[in-house]
Motif scaffolding. Structure first.
Motif, PDB file in Angstrom:
ATOM      1  N   ARG A   1       0.847  -1.205   0.000  1.00 62.49           N
ATOM      2  CA  ARG A   1       0.000   0.000   0.000  1.00 62.49           C
ATOM      3  C   ARG A   1       0.876   1.247   0.000  1.00 62.49           C
ATOM      4  O   ARG A   1       0.649   2.196  -0.751  1.00 62.49           O
TER       5      ARG A   1
ATOM      6  N   PHE B   1      -5.623  -3.469  -3.428  1.00 67.26           N
ATOM      7  CA  PHE B   1      -6.566  -2.463  -3.900  1.00 67.26           C
ATOM      8  C   PHE B   1      -8.027  -2.908  -3.903  1.00 67.26           C
ATOM      9  O   PHE B   1      -8.875  -2.161  -4.388  1.00 67.26           O
TER      10      PHE B   1
ATOM     11  N   ARG C   1     -10.165  -0.384  -2.235  1.00 69.37           N
ATOM     12  CA  ARG C   1     -10.270   0.852  -3.006  1.00 69.37           C
ATOM     13  C   ARG C   1     -11.158   0.651  -4.227  1.00 69.37           C
ATOM     14  O   ARG C   1     -11.888   1.562  -4.613  1.00 69.37           O
TER      15      ARG C   1
ATOM     16  N   TYR D   1     -14.471   2.657  -5.280  1.00 70.51           N
ATOM     17  CA  TYR D   1     -14.714   3.140  -6.633  1.00 70.51           C
ATOM     18  C   TYR D   1     -16.070   2.660  -7.142  1.00 70.51           C
ATOM     19  O   TYR D   1     -16.848   3.440  -7.710  1.00 70.51           O
TER      20      TYR D   1
ATOM     21  N   MET E   1      -9.753  10.160  -6.233  1.00 69.55           N
ATOM     22  CA  MET E   1      -9.134   8.922  -5.753  1.00 69.55           C
ATOM     23  C   MET E   1      -7.805   8.678  -6.455  1.00 69.55           C
ATOM     24  O   MET E   1      -6.841   8.227  -5.836  1.00 69.55           O
TER      25      MET E   1
ATOM     26  N   ASP F   1      -3.691   8.642  -4.594  1.00 66.52           N
ATOM     27  CA  ASP F   1      -2.933   7.391  -4.527  1.00 66.52           C
ATOM     28  C   ASP F   1      -2.373   7.082  -5.907  1.00 66.52           C
ATOM     29  O   ASP F   1      -3.128   6.781  -6.834  1.00 66.52           O
TER      30      ASP F   1
ATOM     31  N   PHE G   1      -3.517   3.755  -7.324  1.00 67.73           N
ATOM     32  CA  PHE G   1      -4.881   3.728  -7.842  1.00 67.73           C
ATOM     33  C   PHE G   1      -4.979   4.506  -9.148  1.00 67.73           C
ATOM     34  O   PHE G   1      -5.759   4.148 -10.035  1.00 67.73           O
TER      35      PHE G   1
END
Length: 232
Positions: free
Chosen positions: A32, A73, A76, A80, A107, A111, A114
């Motif tokens: 991460r 992810f 995440r 999304y 987003m 990151d 991402f």
């Protein structure tokens, strides 16, 4: 004390399953951090170093980079997908569409990993790919609704979402540190260009299949194309 008995002052060895789980969580936490900082071009070796584990341990836990990306992810990608669901629930489809773009691009800005994830494909990250495809189908529906209201230009193609995320990822990467909020202006410019009535026709879209091929080409065998990052 009988031969082979555990000394009372020496802690009993933890089961291998517990050690393996701790290593797995350590690797995920390190990934991460590394992916958020350097993007998905970061090597498995750099993640292993951050986690303080050997590369052999890394590959025992995650045989491919796609599997590691999936584990890192998945939450995440859920966020999304939830952004898409929120947009679909908005009684004003145009407002929902605009809100989605702002949220998704935000987003990406938060990151680096991402930011890359929305513009690449990881065939071995099956959970992520499934969730992303589901979100994409939701956006196709929302785009149709927004066009029906007359607010979204009629020649906007769902594949243009990929181009928007590619463009935003590039801006986020190029302006990092110097102008970290520049993406907001770019997204606002994009939104204004998408609102009907349009000022003129657009060139033909590349199409979803062509862009998916480009995403795969940028990510051969789970790797990613080089990018300029904080450590470059």
């Amino acid at each position: 004390m009988t031969p082979g008995a555990q000394h009372p002052d020496v802690p009993a060895a933890q089961p291998l399953r517990s050690d393996a789980e701790r290593n797995r969580e350590r690797i995920i936490a390190a990934a991460r951090k590394v992916f958020a900082r350097d993007g998905l071009n970061a090597s498995m070796a750099s993640v292993a170093r951050e986690a303080g584990v050997g590369i052999a341990t890394m590959f025992r836990r995650f045989p491919s980079k796609g599997e590691l990306v999936d584990a890192v992810f998945y939450d995440r990608m859920d966020a999304y997908a939830n952004a898409v669901a929120t947009a679909l629930d908005d009684p004003d489809p145009w407002h929902g569409f605009v809100g989605y773009l702002q949220t998704a691009c935000g987003m990406q800005a938060a990151d680096y990993g991402f930011a890359d994830l929305l513009t690449l494909t990881f065939p071995t990250a099956k959970g992520l790919e499934r969730r992303r495809n589901e979100a994409y189908e939701g956006m196709v529906e929302l785009i149709g609704r927004a066009k029906a209201t007359g607010r979204l230009r009629e020649d906007f193609d769902p594949s243009d979402l990929v181009l928007i995320h590619m463009a935003n990822a590039g801006v986020v990467n190029a302006t990092e540190g110097a102008a970290p909020d520049a993406w907001r202006r770019v997204v606002a410019l994009m939104i204004q260009s998408l609102e009907a009535p349009s000022r003129g026709p657009l060139p033909d879209p590349a199409g979803h299949d062509a862009l998916h091929q480009a995403m795969r080409r940028a990510n051969p065998a789970g790797g990613v194309a080089p990018r300029q990052g904080k450590n470059s």
